[in-house]
Design a protein around this motif. Sequence first.
Motif, PDB file in Angstrom:
ATOM      1  N   VAL A 153       0.825  -1.213   0.000  1.00 48.95           N
ATOM      2  CA  VAL A 153       0.000   0.000   0.000  1.00 48.95           C
ATOM      3  C   VAL A 153       0.860   1.265   0.000  1.00 48.95           C
ATOM      4  N   LYS A 154       0.352   2.293  -0.671  1.00 46.54           N
ATOM      5  CA  LYS A 154       0.990   3.604  -0.650  1.00 46.54           C
ATOM      6  C   LYS A 154       0.301   4.468   0.409  1.00 46.54           C
ATOM      7  N   PRO A 155       0.975   5.444   0.968  1.00 42.77           N
ATOM      8  CA  PRO A 155       0.421   6.220   2.081  1.00 42.77           C
ATOM      9  C   PRO A 155      -0.732   7.133   1.688  1.00 42.77           C
ATOM     10  N   ALA A 156      -1.393   7.651   2.701  1.00 42.70           N
ATOM     11  CA  ALA A 156      -2.505   8.585   2.496  1.00 42.70           C
ATOM     12  C   ALA A 156      -2.062   9.720   1.573  1.00 42.70           C
ATOM     13  N   GLY A 157      -2.973  10.088   0.666  1.00 45.93           N
ATOM     14  CA  GLY A 157      -2.662  11.169  -0.259  1.00 45.93           C
ATOM     15  C   GLY A 157      -2.033  10.715  -1.553  1.00 45.93           C
ATOM     16  N   GLU A 158      -1.679   9.416  -1.656  1.00 42.62           N
ATOM     17  CA  GLU A 158      -1.108   8.883  -2.890  1.00 42.62           C
ATOM     18  C   GLU A 158      -2.065   7.865  -3.507  1.00 42.62           C
ATOM     19  N   TRP A 159      -2.003   7.760  -4.831  1.00 43.12           N
ATOM     20  CA  TRP A 159      -2.886   6.850  -5.543  1.00 43.12           C
ATOM     21  C   TRP A 159      -2.428   5.403  -5.417  1.00 43.12           C
ATOM     22  N   ASN A 160      -3.379   4.533  -5.157  1.00 42.42           N
ATOM     23  CA  ASN A 160      -3.165   3.089  -5.123  1.00 42.42           C
ATOM     24  C   ASN A 160      -3.982   2.454  -6.235  1.00 42.42           C
ATOM     25  N   LYS A 161      -3.416   1.445  -6.887  1.00 44.15           N
ATOM     26  CA  LYS A 161      -4.157   0.731  -7.913  1.00 44.15           C
ATOM     27  C   LYS A 161      -4.629  -0.603  -7.361  1.00 44.15           C
ATOM     28  N   ALA A 162      -5.934  -0.807  -7.381  1.00 42.63           N
ATOM     29  CA  ALA A 162      -6.530  -2.051  -6.881  1.00 42.63           C
ATOM     30  C   ALA A 162      -7.067  -2.869  -8.043  1.00 42.63           C
ATOM     31  N   ARG A 163      -6.982  -4.164  -7.879  1.00 37.46           N
ATOM     32  CA  ARG A 163      -7.567  -5.107  -8.847  1.00 37.46           C
ATOM     33  C   ARG A 163      -8.263  -6.188  -8.045  1.00 37.46           C
ATOM     34  N   ILE A 164      -9.520  -6.424  -8.349  1.00 35.84           N
ATOM     35  CA  ILE A 164     -10.308  -7.437  -7.644  1.00 35.84           C
ATOM     36  C   ILE A 164     -10.858  -8.409  -8.675  1.00 35.84           C
ATOM     37  N   VAL A 165     -10.614  -9.686  -8.453  1.00 37.57           N
ATOM     38  CA  VAL A 165     -11.100 -10.723  -9.365  1.00 37.57           C
ATOM     39  C   VAL A 165     -11.997 -11.681  -8.592  1.00 37.57           C
ATOM     40  N   ILE A 166     -13.196 -11.899  -9.095  1.00 37.50           N
ATOM     41  CA  ILE A 166     -14.114 -12.888  -8.546  1.00 37.50           C
ATOM     42  C   ILE A 166     -14.470 -13.828  -9.683  1.00 37.50           C
ATOM     43  N   ASN A 167     -14.119 -15.108  -9.541  1.00 36.68           N
ATOM     44  CA  ASN A 167     -14.316 -16.023 -10.663  1.00 36.68           C
ATOM     45  C   ASN A 167     -14.407 -17.471 -10.180  1.00 36.68           C
TER      46      ASN A 167
END
Length: 232
Positions: A153-167
């Motif tokens: 994780v990146k700290p508050a105020g920075e962008w995080n990229k999330a990927r969620i897969v349900i399959n």
Amino acid sequence: MKSTKMVVGALLALCILGGSSAYTTFSKKGKWESLFDGKTLKGWKKWKGGEITKWKVEDGAMVLMEKGGGDLLTEKEYGDFELELEWKISEKGNSGIMYHVQEGEKYCCPYSTGPEIQVLDDAKHPDSFAGKEGNHKAGSLYDLLPPSDLTAVKPAGEWNKARIVINKGKGESWLNGKKVVDFPTQGPEWDAMVAKSKFKGWDGFGSFAKGSIALQDHGDKVWYRNIRIREL
């Protein structure tokens, strides 16, 4: 010539058979669908209806400005899917991304039915230290499984990229290019996890095969952008 053709045919058959699983998975993926046009909140609705307030669009991001906006849900429901988005949380902030959310009258809120991937300022939010073995950290399957890498994780105020897969009964949570949680979405293993969590005995929690994607109003400012999904 005949023997050459036979060898080539055999090799081709092996390639097809050997790669059949990957090929089948790929062929079943739908096209990417944008869930946010960067300008409006089209395609989203407020939990159980009403005018959307306190959620604004700024600089190409969907922003909860302050507490009281309510959770937002996609108008469309999804079963098996791959979801990608970017999120940024304010200092000491808390939010979440839920899936398979239902709006039945007996449900108080999206997390009554929808399992949550946590969005959090791990460094400063009190909930970061309150979860069992880290299962309240950013990227965790909230109150069920912790992320395998707390440095993703990146700290508050920075962008995080999330990927969620349900399959096909399985789920994955990715954070900034790292898979941090593998989890079942049904079956005995899922039931055992729920029985050890705060969701024990909750009627409907995690039991639906299809539902809306939800973004949580936990009272703190949060940003979401580049939201897209494809059905699997």
